[in-house]
Enzyme design. Structure first.
Site, PDB file in Angstrom:
ATOM      1  N   ILE A   1       1.271  -1.088  -0.202  1.00 31.83           N
ATOM      2  CA  ILE A   1      -0.029   0.046  -0.271  1.00 31.83           C
ATOM      3  C   ILE A   1       0.963   1.014   0.330  1.00 31.83           C
ATOM      4  O   ILE A   1       0.624   2.291  -0.746  1.00 31.83           O
ATOM      5  CB  ILE A   1      -1.446   0.236   1.120  1.00 31.83           C
TER       6      ILE A   1
ATOM      7  N   ASN B   1      12.903  -0.147   5.540  1.00 31.53           N
ATOM      8  CA  ASN B   1      13.651  -1.462   6.156  1.00 31.53           C
ATOM      9  C   ASN B   1      14.051  -2.767   4.558  1.00 31.53           C
ATOM     10  O   ASN B   1      15.135  -3.376   5.387  1.00 31.53           O
ATOM     11  CB  ASN B   1      13.900  -1.785   7.825  1.00 31.53           C
TER      12      ASN B   1
ATOM     13  N   ASP C   1      15.277   1.390   9.790  1.00 33.89           N
ATOM     14  CA  ASP C   1      14.467   1.154  10.427  1.00 33.89           C
ATOM     15  C   ASP C   1      13.640   2.654  11.549  1.00 33.89           C
ATOM     16  O   ASP C   1      14.564   3.112  12.175  1.00 33.89           O
ATOM     17  CB  ASP C   1      14.565   0.357  11.220  1.00 33.89           C
TER      18      ASP C   1
ATOM     19  N   ALA D   1       4.676   1.924   7.980  1.00 32.71           N
ATOM     20  CA  ALA D   1       5.127   0.576   8.717  1.00 32.71           C
ATOM     21  C   ALA D   1       4.712  -0.564   9.792  1.00 32.71           C
ATOM     22  O   ALA D   1       4.890   1.136  10.457  1.00 32.71           O
ATOM     23  CB  ALA D   1       6.683   1.864   8.782  1.00 32.71           C
TER      24      ALA D   1
ATOM     25  N   TYR E   1      -2.512  -8.041  16.787  1.00 31.66           N
ATOM     26  CA  TYR E   1      -1.836  -7.125  15.030  1.00 31.66           C
ATOM     27  C   TYR E   1      -2.781  -5.785  15.022  1.00 31.66           C
ATOM     28  O   TYR E   1      -2.461  -4.989  15.693  1.00 31.66           O
ATOM     29  CB  TYR E   1      -2.798  -7.603  14.041  1.00 31.66           C
TER      30      TYR E   1
ATOM     31  N   LEU F   1      -6.160 -13.130   0.367  1.00 36.90           N
ATOM     32  CA  LEU F   1      -6.669 -13.883  -0.450  1.00 36.90           C
ATOM     33  C   LEU F   1      -6.786 -13.861  -2.081  1.00 36.90           C
ATOM     34  O   LEU F   1      -6.050 -14.645  -2.439  1.00 36.90           O
ATOM     35  CB  LEU F   1      -7.915 -13.883   0.750  1.00 36.90           C
TER      36      LEU F   1
ATOM     37  N   ARG G   1     -15.440  -9.969   3.821  1.00 34.45           N
ATOM     38  CA  ARG G   1     -14.772  -9.010   4.056  1.00 34.45           C
ATOM     39  C   ARG G   1     -14.955  -7.953   2.791  1.00 34.45           C
ATOM     40  O   ARG G   1     -15.861  -8.316   2.043  1.00 34.45           O
ATOM     41  CB  ARG G   1     -13.716  -9.283   3.689  1.00 34.45           C
TER      42      ARG G   1
ATOM     43  N   ARG H   1      -8.638 -19.826  11.255  1.00 30.97           N
ATOM     44  CA  ARG H   1      -7.843 -19.801  11.827  1.00 30.97           C
ATOM     45  C   ARG H   1      -7.784 -18.469  13.017  1.00 30.97           C
ATOM     46  O   ARG H   1      -9.007 -17.975  13.443  1.00 30.97           O
ATOM     47  CB  ARG H   1      -7.276 -18.660  11.515  1.00 30.97           C
TER      48      ARG H   1
END
Length: 329
Positions: A12, A32, A50, A73, A140, A189, A220, A281
């Protein structure tokens, strides 16, 4: 004046860099190259390093007249985040803290943050609106929500104005055909389905068919990556015009199940694309569909490529021309 794009060599981020260049902006990229690709950068000035390296980041701000930051990032694999949450807190949350501290030191007061719909967790209603409950179901999403909150407090303390953009499943490729999606490992996916069509996988794994959806698979909201890039530019413009800090959802407002995505990919590619049902998952919500009404009314944003067939077709065009991605592996 330049725009700093962190993670600008990623999927992105590289599309945002391309959009900024098309607009005539000066662009500085920090990456990085852990997941990004040098070949995905169509212009601007790249600093390889970084954001957690304070000395490195201080140099970037010192050498450039930076007007605002677009922050991509971050690590972004849901499954990995559940197995190694420490990695996600260190890279995502601590990395953002380092970035914000250098912004304050350099007097940079604008940041557009690439957030995620994973901040909501299992939605209380569909479509999801910006002020609905945020209760992430994976590490996440939790780190992204923590990043949003930290950015908000830097506004309170230091006047750093922000726009956090919560979006859903990015897909597709740039209309020039020069940049597309190439992750290692791949977890999204659409490219996974296309890898089956290219003969690189025997089948596509469908993780769970017992969700409370029409066909039992996760639903989604898919959005073309270039539409996402456009939204980041509009958000930066809003901050430049004196807009207050805010949060916006980005999405087309249409939900597609995993099985529907596979069926459309079969039509686009002309390949049978075998599918295999696998266990769920950990951390995957059943349905994520956005209400983008606020982004449309306040940012003037509207997705121009909102048909899933067209989104997948643009991705297929790029993957067909670049079956090995950027050719580095």
């Amino acid at each position: 004046m330049a725009v700093l794009v962190t993670g600008g060599a990623g999927y992105i981020g590289s599309h945002a860099v391309a959009a900024l260049l098309e607009k005539g902006e000066q662009v500085v990229i920090v990456d990085n190259l852990y997941q990004g690709h040098r070949e995905a950068i169509l212009g601007g000035k790249l600093y390889e390093g970084d954001i957690r390296d304070a000395e490195f980041l201080e140099k970037v701000f010192a050498e450039n007249d930076i007007d605002g930051v677009i922050h991509f990032a971050a690590n972004s694999l849901v499954g990995e985040s559940m197995k190694d949450p420490g990695k996600y807190y260190h890279n995502n949350v601590y990395g953002t803290l380092c970035l914000l501290e250098q912004m304050v030191k350099a007097g940079v007061k604008r940041i557009v943050f690439s957030s995620t719909a994973a901040t909501y967790g299992e939605p209380e209603k569909v479509p999801i609106e910006e002020f609905d409950r945020t209760l992430p179901t994976n590490a996440y999403g939790e780190t992204k929500l923590s990043m949003e909150k930290m950015i908000r407090w830097f506004d309170v303390a230091h006047g750093v104005k922000s726009v956090s953009l919560r979006y859903f499943n990015a897909a597709g490729a740039h209309e020039s055909g020069r940049i597309g999606e190439d992750h290692e490992p791949e977890s999204h996916l659409v490219p996974l389905v296309l890898q089956v069509a290219l003969g690189q996988r025997e089948f596509i794994s469908v993780f769970g068919d017992d969700y409370g959806t029409e066909d039992g698979t996760c639903v989604r909201d898919y959005i073309h990556v270039s539409d996402l890039a456009d939204a980041h530019l509009l958000a930066l413009d809003r901050l430049r015009e004196g807009g207050e800090s805010s949060v916006y959802n980005l999405g087309c407002g249409n939900g597609f199940s995993v099985k529907q995505v596979v069926d459309i990919a079969r039509q686009v590619t002309g390949h049978p694309i075998p599918a295999k049902i696998e266990p769920r998952r950990s951390g995957d919500p059943a349905i994520l569909i956005a209400s983008s009404d606020r982004a449309r009314s306040e940012l003037g944003w509207s997705p121009r490529r909102d048909k899933l067939e067209d989104i997948i077709a643009s991705a297929w065009k790029w993957h067909s021309a670049n079956p090995k991605g950027y050719g580095l592996r």
